[in-house]
Scaffold this active site. Sequence first.
Site, short mmCIF file in Angstrom:
data_model
loop_
_atom_site.label_atom_id
_atom_site.label_comp_id
_atom_site.label_asym_id
_atom_site.label_seq_id
_atom_site.Cartn_x
_atom_site.Cartn_y
_atom_site.Cartn_z
N GLY A 39 0.83 -1.20 0.00
CA GLY A 39 0.00 0.00 0.00
C GLY A 39 0.86 1.25 0.00
O GLY A 39 2.05 1.21 0.32
N CYS A 40 0.24 2.36 -0.32
CA CYS A 40 0.99 3.61 -0.47
C CYS A 40 1.51 4.11 0.87
O CYS A 40 2.71 4.35 1.03
CB CYS A 40 0.14 4.66 -1.17
SG CYS A 40 -1.50 4.90 -0.49
N TYR A 41 0.62 4.26 1.86
CA TYR A 41 1.09 4.67 3.19
C TYR A 41 2.09 3.66 3.74
O TYR A 41 3.07 4.01 4.39
CB TYR A 41 -0.09 4.73 4.18
CG TYR A 41 -0.96 5.95 4.10
CD1 TYR A 41 -0.44 7.22 4.34
CD2 TYR A 41 -2.33 5.83 3.85
CE1 TYR A 41 -1.27 8.34 4.31
CE2 TYR A 41 -3.16 6.94 3.84
CZ TYR A 41 -2.64 8.20 4.06
OH TYR A 41 -3.46 9.31 4.05
N ALA A 42 1.80 2.38 3.48
CA ALA A 42 2.65 1.32 4.02
C ALA A 42 4.06 1.41 3.44
O ALA A 42 5.05 1.25 4.15
CB ALA A 42 2.03 -0.05 3.71
N THR A 43 4.16 1.70 2.15
CA THR A 43 5.47 1.80 1.51
C THR A 43 6.32 2.88 2.18
O THR A 43 7.47 2.65 2.56
CB THR A 43 5.30 2.11 0.01
OG1 THR A 43 4.67 0.99 -0.61
CG2 THR A 43 6.63 2.37 -0.66
#
Lengths: 340, 340, 340, 340
Positions: A145-149
């Site tokens: 995911g974007c936030y996760a990255t």
Amino acid sequence: MKVSIVGITGYSGLELVKLLNNHKNVEIASIHATKEIGRRLSDLYPYLSGVCDLEIEAFDAESIMDKSDLVFFATPSGVASQLTKAFVEADFPVIDISGDHRLPAEIYKKWYKKTPASEEILNKFTYSLAEFSDIQGKKFISNPGCYATATELALAPLVKAKIIDLDSIIVDAKSGLTGAGKALSESSHFVNVHDNYVTYKLNKHQHIPEIVQELKEFDNNLDHIQFSTSLLPVNRGIMATCYVKLKEPLSESEIEKIYQDAYANKPFVRIQKDLPELHNVIGSNFTDIGFDYNQTTNVLTVIAVIDNLVKGAAGQAVQNLNLMMGWPEDLGFTKTPSYL
Amino acid sequence: MKVSIVGITGYSGLELVKLLNNHKNVEIASIHATKEIGRRLSDLYPYLSGVCDLEIEAFDAESIMDKSDLVFFATPSGVASQLTKAFVEADFPVIDISGDHRLPAEIYKKWYKKTPASEEILNKFTYSLAEFSDIQGKKFISNPGCYATATELALAPLVKAKIIDLDSIIVDAKSGLTGAGKALSESSHFVNVHDNYVTYKLNKHQHIPEIVQELKEFDNNLDHIQFSTSLLPVNRGIMATCYVKLKEPLSESEIEKIYQDAYANKPFVRIQKDLPELHNVIGSNFTDIGFDYNQTTNVLTVIAVIDNLVKGAAGQAVQNLNLMMGWPEDLGFTKTPSYL
Amino acid sequence: MKVSIVGITGYSGLELVKLLNNHKNVEIASIHATKEIGRRLSDLYPYLSGVCDLEIEAFDAESIMDKSDLVFFATPSGVASQLTKAFVEADFPVIDISGDHRLPAEIYKKWYKKTPASEEILNKFTYSLAEFSDIQGKKFISNPGCYATATELALAPLVKAKIIDLDSIIVDAKSGLTGAGKALSESSHFVNVHDNYVTYKLNKHQHIPEIVQELKEFDNNLDHIQFSTSLLPVNRGIMATCYVKLKEPLSESEIEKIYQDAYANKPFVRIQKDLPELHNVIGSNFTDIGFDYNQTTNVLTVIAVIDNLVKGAAGQAVQNLNLMMGWPEDLGFTKTPSYL
Amino acid sequence: MKVSIVGITGYSGLELVKLLNNHKNVEIASIHATKEIGRRLSDLYPYLSGVCDLEIEAFDAESIMDKSDLVFFATPSGVASQLTKAFVEADFPVIDISGDHRLPAEIYKKWYKKTPASEEILNKFTYSLAEFSDIQGKKFISNPGCYATATELALAPLVKAKIIDLDSIIVDAKSGLTGAGKALSESSHFVNVHDNYVTYKLNKHQHIPEIVQELKEFDNNLDHIQFSTSLLPVNRGIMATCYVKLKEPLSESEIEKIYQDAYANKPFVRIQKDLPELHNVIGSNFTDIGFDYNQTTNVLTVIAVIDNLVKGAAGQAVQNLNLMMGWPEDLGFTKTPSYL
């Protein structure tokens, strides 16, 4: 190599078109959506006139496997989980950009409130944060995911180095609106976003379990993080501002060395002397990381910025494709950020 | 009552004009600046045509004391410290919106890198966070900083209630560009701010000692806070996102009661059921506060939003004027936020 | 082929870096500015870390001619006019992105209020609106202005076809802030631009004589245009909205044919069925043109959009380089707009 | 005086709340909508907490006439036309902010594609552009449209003075997003508006017949105008840029006199020396008008700016209320624009 894209009309699907058009080893064989079947992509999105004039097709696993060598899923959550089975059974390569193959079924159900894929299918997928994975030859990739990255790239070196109080992690993350998807809602109406700043899904964002799961790989004692997500009145970009307490005070150079070592030879991570700002990565697959240690409070602030549609979605998917295929990690990328 | 404004061309000075034009007990007798002497304010700022057509005058303490009953300083830091002596010696009322009379001389010098006022003058001034001060009849008021106002109003009730781990306070504060003043700089150029998000002065912001000093009033054991400041691509508004660990878990209603009790009968603080967003206070003197407690991490997130030019500057100055004079705290305020 | 860039720290210089990094026939040999000599470009602009780490050099015509095969001027107006003589005398190729070689000396002086280059030098330069010029083998190219590019591409086919009342041309053009350059000024301060819309230099914009001069090439009877310029609160993009009266009513398909014929085989002009919006060309070298004819008023509205830094500056300069060299016009361009 | 508002949850309804809260002669007796019946307005819109805590009621003409002395309609087009009959029959005062009572039935049907009110009802209503109407004692007022207000105030003095070529009028008007209403649509999604500029409804905007009808009052020879409408990426504000050819050249002072005479003693119109910018009127009921005459092209450019929600909707409605009642025209208005 020929590829198909399912979910072409979402932001990630469109960004894939842009990236793959520039990738000399890849050709887009077909594009799929649930709406606008039969229409040319460039009729719906005139910015693609003369760039991608393919017609949108209905989803059909057989047809995709006939035409292509790999399929990207760039669908909203709850879709890919219902569609990947045919490909897995046929051992046909899949990169899923959505959240559908990142978590065990029970956890997925709890955080996404959707029907998960079967555990059997889920077990076939490898979660690939590109800088920390080894996926050459793998067939089924779950893209982070974007936030996760942004958060994982900021924190993984610290967790791995075992220098921080694991109970102290607080992440204040901010995203542009493309991160929230194309669905029409009060919260994406221009007037409600412009000149505003809104914190949403506090303690409820579905990337929380994904981040905990991935960071746990580096230290099994990590159990939770405090994670907040807000909407910035911009289209693209994520900043993850991470606050952690150190077990023991460290010098700036010791901290910098931890990051430099973690990302040596990683072409898409740049450790910055100053705190990175959003502009610096927009339009690129870079993750820029900077930090500042406060001796008075013993808090280390680490800031990571990415373009949520590139490194946070389609770009990392192409990077993962390169890694799967054994190609140079940065093949096909125009590396200069658009900046402004 | 007649008042003079020194520093009329700054954002706070202009906002004072707007607020005082609407205040039935107050008349603006003179306006002062170091530039554009002799020009009509409305020639420089056509939005004020027919609203405030006064001519700008050079600063002259005697003349101000002749014409007015009170002087507002809305000057950049380092200016008021050099000019208030004449007023103090004449026992003529002053409200200083700038940071020049908030801190002891040594601390001011360290954080502002400017020459402080004398300790004698500084001792005459009362720092007035309006909701917690008692200034009726006082003559020399130091108005709080914008970030400080939002942060102190968010944290004071918790510190006072002694329910939080004082070493755990982390504030991630964001401000619109008017908070950075009117000076031309790379960091205020439109292109560098728009579509960007920049963290600046990390661990170095001059409001840090002011916040620590004020919170210490509520618990002398408090020594430091972790405080970060970022620029949002908007004109107005501050959000202070505060993260604290509780000593003991508390229920939502216990936490809410602490806030409701702290701000009972305070017309400009609103405790919200949901997390407040920036829009909700723009154009008003309100501080909206909301919170969320995470049982898994034991972190209480408290969010306070203000309009930095109103509650964070000119509005609180008028509120302080009302309190000094013994008038109703909200006299002269149009209470409805402009919202959009 | 090796090139040098003079004026590297301006928006056009930086955009050239981005475009040329992606151009397989070109290598940047040196970069020049008047400030920050000796510093690495990527230290000043961290978004270029690992992308362009060249050091900035002082301007030195001899050194540039030693190292390179061509020089780009991306300087503010009034600079290139003073520096191109050495190159012209040495018959060394120059592409000037600034306005310094577009107009006869007297007209330049009147509109730019700067000292012009000599008529001798000016006569050596060819003004190259890429879609209408023939510059293969030419050595001294003057690149069109940003507003001029959009306006000329919108109007040239109509003027050439002699279907409009030449006295009726009214252009309402709007630009993002990068069009106004990097200089710090009240008019580029974030707070003054954001949420605002400002019309400036009405009837005084220096692109007016350039547009008239170029359109006159297509019909010598054209003597003037009504031209207004405004600042949009965005970073990139120009829309030129052109209103003209037709001599005789025409059908939509007749008008479309005029445009299709004018731009047949021109890879960077796209005639659109609907009115083009700014997004559609951002990050690309495209000019999108659409139109609408009102039978009631006999007004034909033509809208052209470009990215002012690409087609309006650095992109057209690279396109002109390709044309000079006899390379494919679109060599080195990533054609997909960044869009969002 | 007690008033009711129908259509409370739209932008105009909410703006009415703000304005009327500050109006000493008026009290809001009831608020009405088709959704969220029974909920407190401040629960839906927390910015109104403590400011307007009324409950939303279903529409009921009888109940409104019992509680109030006048009703405002701030409904989307097609609603008021179906609801005003009861009030008209009871001779109960109505101010309709929507477009439903501005045009003859046939024209309304053609441009709005909705069912019109009956001609009988329509004939009872007076269209009131406040600066040009005489409505004291009138009971049924149709409030002008936002684009129409700016355009009519810019052009009426010129048309009335018979100095312009009526066939030459071209208006390039731009509006912030609140002008497009609250409905969710692709065109109001943040990502599609931000960093974009979109021209829409070219030659099809429903304010065109209203403008022609009103200008015709000043010169019956006027039959049409060329009118374009675009969306600015801001929340509030309209700029109408009007281009007209003069019959005979005039001096700047002759033109200025025409405007000064037309708006003598009109407290909400300000003739400006420089071209007005959007900021100057935001948050106020002012219309600022500036102009520039180009001798070369014989084009007079007139620019009018308004806040579309105030002078373009709720503000003019309150101004009309004041005029109906014979109160001072500016009663209840805080005249200082919010500016930033």
